[in-house]
Write an enzyme that holds these catalytic residues in place. Structure first.
Site, mmCIF file in Angstrom:
data_model
loop_
_atom_site.group_PDB
_atom_site.id
_atom_site.type_symbol
_atom_site.label_atom_id
_atom_site.label_comp_id
_atom_site.label_asym_id
_atom_site.label_seq_id
_atom_site.Cartn_x
_atom_site.Cartn_y
_atom_site.Cartn_z
ATOM 1 N N ASP A 189 41.301 60.349 48.615
ATOM 2 C CA ASP A 189 42.888 61.346 48.129
ATOM 3 C C ASP A 189 42.293 62.415 49.055
ATOM 4 O O ASP A 189 43.149 63.338 49.277
ATOM 5 C CB ASP A 189 43.217 62.269 46.973
ATOM 6 N N GLU A 238 52.927 57.341 43.448
ATOM 7 C CA GLU A 238 51.876 59.100 42.925
ATOM 8 C C GLU A 238 51.979 59.367 44.651
ATOM 9 O O GLU A 238 52.666 59.345 45.357
ATOM 10 C CB GLU A 238 50.870 58.691 42.474
#
Length: 552
Positions: A13, A195
């Site tokens: 991420d 997302e």
């Protein structure tokens, strides 16, 4: 050239920012403490781990957090003379670590926070709670001074889309809270699981970058743009601008969850999450890693990879920046400093003094026996990331257990349901002895044990593991004798996201380190004199040729 991944091992991420000539990437740490890894580079090629900002209970307390919960998807930015870091602290996701029901699996708890600092290495502020509506928060600083928080929206209602889109809301610096209406600005595409939002402004457009398809093999990067932060958003003509979903032959799989940065001379680079599967088993024991490659803005104003194919590249062109190397990490840590070496972390608690000490016996890491391996609360486990498919790790431990509830040793660990543990213990039949406990996912009998190996009392024991992709071997020795290798070959491929533990998310990666348990509650300690970790281009079966894999 850039050799990907630039951040090997569990570093998912990525969020990137440039401040002057310095580049920083923040990555997720999940249940590992301290929270958020921040890495530094000056040339986008060479990187070092610099700091972890979430270091105290007021910022992060993950006691009781299930495996693969905790800190998700930080976003690092710089504006108004400050570094801004937003992150999610996940308290509940799905079911218990044993796979048993923990209430309705649709319900989640995601708390989003903001901390700031004038310098990248702190001091970082206490957090401001932003919202709890979903995960993957991202803070956008507009050129008119306004700020907007974006995050994934979670919808637990039956029959709907749990990943309900990307919401945006203005943030008031003066009031230290979100203001105005929350608006769903992008509901995603048919790939679903939308997302990881990031927003950028360029040539009068607001460009929205999202991750779609889930963080596994179908992962990808989607882009859309609008004239206003709240939309309406027009989808990129290619929809997905980076993915490996149609390239099973690519070295870098699972590519997605991206962020952008511009060099001083205007080159744009994309950092993104990726995974490198084992050749024989197809599982990603190194977890989700971070890669980078250049991208270009076309005449139509849309962003694409340099060749336009949208594929993740194991080798990429570096920017025209002066080379800036960092000193390599030492292979062997002697635990002589008053602080834990930066490569190491522990689990969940903001009170590490309950778990370990570097001062109780100088030159040693003392672990205090706490709860069982896999506990969600106080677990005395100190470990570092596995960052290569082939490596050797070793340590030496002084430990005199009195009964079977006291254990200490060397562990290869993914989570409470997936590990191999070479430990010393004691029982009334064998006395002090060594054995391996393995916790195996997808097995009816999830725990397995090897036969005990008797050990003499009062003697330090050296422990070692050699990992060769999916093959894992344990050995031990006393004093300066030869390594004695256990006959079993263990399966390292279970230390991966893909080796599923039923009912649990699997988002981290393999660690190797030291552990100590005292399930009688008397806190018997174990002293570790060093820890050594050496990566290798390949390993040799140590039982066939033990000296060939011997650390130098």
């Amino acid at each position: 050239m850039i050799r990907n991944p630039i951040l090997p091992g569990f570093n998912p991420d990525p969020s990137i920012v440039r401040v002057g000539d310095d580049y920083y990437i923040a990555t997720s740490t999940f249940e590992w403490y301290p929270g958020v890894q921040i890495h530094h580079s000056r040339d986008l090629v060479n990187w070092r781990l610099l700091t972890r900002p979430l270091t105290r209970a007021s910022q992060l307390n993950m006691l009781g957090a299930p495996d693969s919960c905790g800190v998700w998807a930080p976003c690092l930015s710089h504006a108004d003379g400050l570094f801004w870091l937003v992150y999610t602290d996940v308290k509940r996701y799905g079911r218990t670590s044993s796979g048993g029901a923990a209430g309705a699996a649709s319900l989640r708890d995601f708390h989003n926070y903001l901390v700031t600092s004038p310098a990248i290495d702190g001091p970082w502020s206490d957090p401001v709670h932003l919202n709890s509506s979903g995960f993957d928060p991202s803070l956008f600083h507009d050129d008119d001074g306004r700020k907007y928080l974006l995050n994934q929206l979670w919808d637990h209602r039956p029959g709907g889309n749990r990943f309900a889109g990307i919401v945006a809301q203005e943030y008031s610096v003066a009031e230290r809270r979100l203001t105005g209406r929350r608006e769903n600005i992008f509901k995603g595409t048919a790939h679903g699981l939308t997302e990881g939002p990031h927003l950028y402004k360029r040539d009068g457009h607001y460009h929205l970058l999202t991750a779609e398809g889930g963080t596994g093999w179908n992962h990808g990067v989607t882009m859309a743009r609008a004239r206003h932060p709240h939309g309406p958003y027009e989808l990129h003509p290619d929809q997905t601008i980076l993915s490996s979903r149609h390239r099973p032959d690519a070295e870098l799989q699972r590519a997605g969850h991206a962020d952008l940065v511009d060099t001083r001379d205007g080159q744009t680079y994309m950092v993104y999450l990726c995974g490198r599967p084992l050749r024989n088993r197809g599982t990603c024991t190194l977890g989700r890693e971070t890669a980078i490659q250049p991208v270009v803005w076309g005449e139509d104003g849309w962003l694409r990879t340099v060749d336009g194919r949208g594929t993740a590249e194991a080798r990429a062109a570096a920017p025209k920046l002066p080379e800036h190397r960092f000193d390599p990490e030492p292979a062997r840590e002697e635990f002589d400093a008053p602080r834990l070496p930066l490569a190491f972390q522990w689990l969940r608690t903001p009170w590490p003094e309950e778990l370990f000490s570097l001062a109780a016996r100088p030159g040693h890491l003392r672990l205090y026996g706490r709860e069982s391996l896999g506990s969600l609360f106080r677990q005395a486990l100190v470990a570092r990331r596995q960052q290569a498919h082939c490596y050797s790790a070793s340590t030496v431990v002084e430990f005199e257990p009195e009964h079977f509830q006291q254990q200490a040793g060397l562990v290869c660990y993914y989570g409470g349901a997936k590990f191999h543990y070479l430990y010393i213990t004691h029982d009334e039949t064998v006395g002090k002895h060594l054995r391996v406990m393995s916790s195996l996912p997808n097995h009816v009998q999830s725990d397995s044990f090897t036969a005990p190996v008797a050990l003499p009392p009062g003697v330090p024991v050296q422990l070692r593991v050699d990992v060769d992709e999916e093959r894992l071997y344990f050995g031990y020795r006393l004093d300066d004798g030869d390594w004695q290798w256990l006959a079993q070959q263990f399966d390292a491929s279970i230390l991966s996201d893909e080796a599923n533990a039923p009912g649990q998310p699997n988002f981290t990666g393999a660690f190797v380190g030291m552990a100590c348990q005292d399930m009688a509650g008397t806190a018997l300690h174990a002293d570790f004199d060093y820890f050594e970790y050496r990566e290798r281009p390949y390993c040799v079966n140590p039982m066939g040729a033990p000296s060939a894999a011997e650390p130098a």
